[in-house]
Design an enzyme around this catalytic site. Structure first.
Site, PDB file in Angstrom:
ATOM      1  N   ILE A  94     -27.002  16.380  -9.033  1.00  0.00           N
ATOM      2  CA  ILE A  94     -26.379  16.675  -7.739  1.00  0.00           C
ATOM      3  C   ILE A  94     -26.119  15.361  -6.995  1.00  0.00           C
ATOM      4  O   ILE A  94     -26.700  14.326  -7.321  1.00  0.00           O
ATOM      5  CB  ILE A  94     -27.276  17.567  -6.853  1.00  0.00           C
ATOM      6  CG1 ILE A  94     -28.634  16.887  -6.573  1.00  0.00           C
ATOM      7  CG2 ILE A  94     -27.475  18.942  -7.469  1.00  0.00           C
ATOM      8  CD1 ILE A  94     -29.414  17.517  -5.437  1.00  0.00           C
ATOM      9  N   TYR A 156     -28.313   8.540  -5.389  1.00  0.00           N
ATOM     10  CA  TYR A 156     -27.727   8.902  -6.697  1.00  0.00           C
ATOM     11  C   TYR A 156     -27.731   7.698  -7.656  1.00  0.00           C
ATOM     12  O   TYR A 156     -28.084   7.824  -8.825  1.00  0.00           O
ATOM     13  CB  TYR A 156     -26.303   9.388  -6.446  1.00  0.00           C
ATOM     14  CG  TYR A 156     -25.558   9.937  -7.630  1.00  0.00           C
ATOM     15  CD1 TYR A 156     -25.782  11.235  -8.087  1.00  0.00           C
ATOM     16  CD2 TYR A 156     -24.571   9.182  -8.269  1.00  0.00           C
ATOM     17  CE1 TYR A 156     -25.057  11.752  -9.149  1.00  0.00           C
ATOM     18  CE2 TYR A 156     -23.855   9.694  -9.337  1.00  0.00           C
ATOM     19  CZ  TYR A 156     -24.093  10.978  -9.770  1.00  0.00           C
ATOM     20  OH  TYR A 156     -23.367  11.496 -10.830  1.00  0.00           O
ATOM     21  N   PRO A 186     -20.619   8.542 -17.449  1.00  0.00           N
ATOM     22  CA  PRO A 186     -19.250   8.911 -17.102  1.00  0.00           C
ATOM     23  C   PRO A 186     -18.793   8.185 -15.843  1.00  0.00           C
ATOM     24  O   PRO A 186     -19.600   7.866 -14.959  1.00  0.00           O
ATOM     25  CB  PRO A 186     -19.333  10.418 -16.830  1.00  0.00           C
ATOM     26  CG  PRO A 186     -20.647  10.865 -17.391  1.00  0.00           C
ATOM     27  CD  PRO A 186     -21.544   9.668 -17.294  1.00  0.00           C
ATOM     28  N   GLY A 187     -17.498   7.958 -15.774  1.00  0.00           N
ATOM     29  CA  GLY A 187     -16.900   7.494 -14.526  1.00  0.00           C
ATOM     30  C   GLY A 187     -16.558   8.709 -13.687  1.00  0.00           C
ATOM     31  O   GLY A 187     -17.327   9.681 -13.637  1.00  0.00           O
TER      32      GLY A 187
HETATM   33  N1  CAA Z   1     -16.389   1.003   0.671  1.00  0.00           N
HETATM   34  C1  CAA Z   1     -16.389   0.159   1.723  1.00  0.00           C
HETATM   35  N2  CAA Z   1     -16.519   0.563   2.993  1.00  0.00           N
HETATM   36  C2  CAA Z   1     -16.661   1.892   3.202  1.00  0.00           C
HETATM   37  C3  CAA Z   1     -16.667   2.822   2.164  1.00  0.00           C
HETATM   38  C4  CAA Z   1     -16.523   2.341   0.845  1.00  0.00           C
HETATM   39  N3  CAA Z   1     -16.503   3.164  -0.207  1.00  0.00           N
HETATM   40  N4  CAA Z   1     -16.840   4.072   2.692  1.00  0.00           N
HETATM   41  C5  CAA Z   1     -16.923   3.900   4.028  1.00  0.00           C
HETATM   42  N5  CAA Z   1     -16.815   2.596   4.325  1.00  0.00           N
HETATM   43  C6  CAA Z   1     -16.844   1.991   5.625  1.00  0.00           C
HETATM   44  C7  CAA Z   1     -15.955   2.781   6.600  1.00  0.00           C
HETATM   45  O1  CAA Z   1     -14.640   2.297   6.539  1.00  0.00           O
HETATM   46  C8  CAA Z   1     -16.629   2.480   7.923  1.00  0.00           C
HETATM   47  O2  CAA Z   1     -16.327   1.168   8.353  1.00  0.00           O
HETATM   48  P1  CAA Z   1     -16.093   0.884   9.917  1.00  0.00           P
HETATM   49  O3  CAA Z   1     -17.357   1.312  10.598  1.00  0.00           O
HETATM   50  O4  CAA Z   1     -15.841  -0.567   9.956  1.00  0.00           O
HETATM   51  O5  CAA Z   1     -14.917   1.725  10.272  1.00  0.00           O
HETATM   52  C9  CAA Z   1     -18.085   2.462   7.546  1.00  0.00           C
HETATM   53  O6  CAA Z   1     -18.173   2.116   6.154  1.00  0.00           O
HETATM   54  C10 CAA Z   1     -18.644   3.846   7.742  1.00  0.00           C
HETATM   55  O7  CAA Z   1     -19.986   3.831   7.380  1.00  0.00           O
HETATM   56  P2  CAA Z   1     -20.797   5.190   7.528  1.00  0.00           P
HETATM   57  O8  CAA Z   1     -22.229   4.912   7.300  1.00  0.00           O
HETATM   58  O9  CAA Z   1     -20.408   5.863   8.830  1.00  0.00           O
HETATM   59  O10 CAA Z   1     -20.234   6.005   6.297  1.00  0.00           O
HETATM   60  P3  CAA Z   1     -19.461   7.370   6.316  1.00  0.00           P
HETATM   61  O11 CAA Z   1     -20.407   8.413   6.797  1.00  0.00           O
HETATM   62  O12 CAA Z   1     -18.157   7.265   6.962  1.00  0.00           O
HETATM   63  O13 CAA Z   1     -19.125   7.569   4.744  1.00  0.00           O
HETATM   64  C11 CAA Z   1     -19.603   8.361   2.579  1.00  0.00           C
HETATM   65  C12 CAA Z   1     -20.158   7.690   3.832  1.00  0.00           C
HETATM   66  C13 CAA Z   1     -19.001   9.748   2.907  1.00  0.00           C
HETATM   67  C14 CAA Z   1     -20.753   8.534   1.616  1.00  0.00           C
HETATM   68  C15 CAA Z   1     -18.488   7.485   1.973  1.00  0.00           C
HETATM   69  O14 CAA Z   1     -18.950   6.157   1.921  1.00  0.00           O
HETATM   70  C16 CAA Z   1     -18.093   7.903   0.581  1.00  0.00           C
HETATM   71  O15 CAA Z   1     -17.439   8.935   0.387  1.00  0.00           O
HETATM   72  N6  CAA Z   1     -18.469   7.084  -0.432  1.00  0.00           N
HETATM   73  C17 CAA Z   1     -18.102   7.316  -1.808  1.00  0.00           C
HETATM   74  C18 CAA Z   1     -19.191   8.132  -2.480  1.00  0.00           C
HETATM   75  C19 CAA Z   1     -18.830   8.435  -3.913  1.00  0.00           C
HETATM   76  O16 CAA Z   1     -18.174   7.679  -4.626  1.00  0.00           O
HETATM   77  N7  CAA Z   1     -19.276   9.585  -4.381  1.00  0.00           N
HETATM   78  C20 CAA Z   1     -19.022   9.974  -5.708  1.00  0.00           C
HETATM   79  C21 CAA Z   1     -19.278  11.456  -5.836  1.00  0.00           C
HETATM   80  S1  CAA Z   1     -18.906  12.029  -7.476  1.00  0.00           S
HETATM   81  C22 CAA Z   1     -20.094  11.344  -8.416  1.00  0.00           C
HETATM   82  O17 CAA Z   1     -21.044  10.773  -7.971  1.00  0.00           O
HETATM   83  C23 CAA Z   1     -19.938  11.528  -9.899  1.00  0.00           C
HETATM   84  C24 CAA Z   1     -20.135  10.265 -10.594  1.00  0.00           C
HETATM   85  O18 CAA Z   1     -21.122  10.095 -11.285  1.00  0.00           O
HETATM   86  C25 CAA Z   1     -19.092   9.214 -10.514  1.00  0.00           C
END
Ligand code: CAA
Length: 249
Positions: A94, A156, A186-187
């Site tokens: 998860i 994770y 996996p990616g």
């Molecule tokens: N890279 C760089 N900066 C990022 C970012 C990223 N990936 N994501 C958010 N930020 C920045 C925002 O732009 C924001 O910057 P400002 O404050 O300057 O505007 C700041 O970080 C926000 O920080 P927060 O702590 O408020 O983060 P958030 O709550 O907005 O977002 C999150 C958090 C929803 C987890 C988001 O970062 C995200 O979606 N990350 C990707 C997670 C991901 O890849 N999940 C994969 C799921 S599938 C999986 O896991 C399967 C597998 O094995 C591959």
């Protein structure tokens, strides 16, 4: 060795989280190859029922984060199948994505339990039997994000990186017993888990995949099938990346 001369042994394979997504693709693939396959799931009864009626496989409901449930569950599976689990695919997992400064202890705990502790819980239920029989295949489904880290995934990524260390250590302990232990990383694969991501974040990620698309669950199933093959006996302790070229290790 001629392909036609290979007679594959029919074995019992157990795939955790095997009724949906990557796990379902793995379960179907191993079944196509002639194995007896069972899947576990945690909560989605409707998806599990649809999967079971479509494939004829048994789907068992238990929480792989719960040690006792795993021991009882595997005992029941083996009893009902009339054969021992020779192939274990630790696939269930998860996400509870959040940056660390916002992450709750609960979000940390459930991801570590479901993704990492589950490997221990499930492997403990099968390892003694595999050692006695002198044959076994364990495949741990990790993640690209356990290899490279990911913004918003300290929980994770820690769990998935932990699976890689677990894989290598157990491979060493099992190498003399005919048991191989490998990981697949996996990616970004087209599953419900990835579909649940913030669309803009996902778009930016897909733009970084050299192959130019999300992976398909079958891309992962194909590698698992290779790893559990009788002929893969010399391949152990490895991590095989299936990520469209997104991260090269
Ligand atoms: N890279 C760089 N900066 C990022 C970012 C990223 N990936 N994501 C958010 N930020 C920045 C925002 O732009 C924001 O910057 P400002 O404050 O300057 O505007 C700041 O970080 C926000 O920080 P927060 O702590 O408020 O983060 P958030 O709550 O907005 O977002 C999150 C958090 C929803 C987890 C988001 O970062 C995200 O979606 N990350 C990707 C997670 C991901 O890849 N999940 C994969 C799921 S599938 C999986 O896991 C399967 C597998 O094995 C591959």
């Amino acid at each position: 060795m001629e392909e036609a001369s290979i007679v594959r042994t029919r074995r019992l394979a157990l795939v955790t989280g095997g009724t949906r997504g990557i796990g379902a693709a793995i379960a179907r693939r191993l079944q196509q190859e002639g194995h007896e396959v069972v899947a576990t799931y945690r909560g989605n009864d409707a998806a599990a029922a649809a999967f079971a009626s479509d494939t004829g496989m048994r789907a068992y409901r238990w929480d792989v984060g719960d040690f006792d449930a795993c021991q009882a569950g595997v005992a029941r599976v083996e009893d009902e199948a009339g054969m021992p689990v020779d192939i274990l695919v630790n696939n269930a997992g998860i996400t509870r994505d959040a940056t660390l400064h916002k992450m709750t202890p609960e979000q940390w705990r459930v991801v570590l339990e479901d993704d990492l502790f589950a490997c221990f819980n499930m492997t403990k239920a099968v390892i003694a039997g595999m050692r006695e029989r002198g044959w076994g295949r364990i495949v741990n489904i990790a993640s690209i994000n356990g290899q490279k880290g990911q913004f918003g995934q300290t929980n994770y990524a820690a769990a998935k990186a932990g699976m890689l260390g677990f894989t290598k250590s157990l491979a060493l302990e099992s190498a003399g017993k005919g048991i191989t232990v490998n990981a697949v990383a996996p990616g970004y694969i087209a599953t419900d888990m990835v579909a649940a991501m913030v669309p803009k974040v996902l778009e930016a990620i897909v733009a970084q995949i050299p192959v130019g698309r999300l992976g398909h669950p079958d891309d992962v199933a194909h590698v698992v099938s290779f790893l559990v093959d009788d002929r893969s006996a010399y391949l152990t302790g490895s991590t095989i990346s299936v990520n469209g070229g997104m991260y090269l290790v």
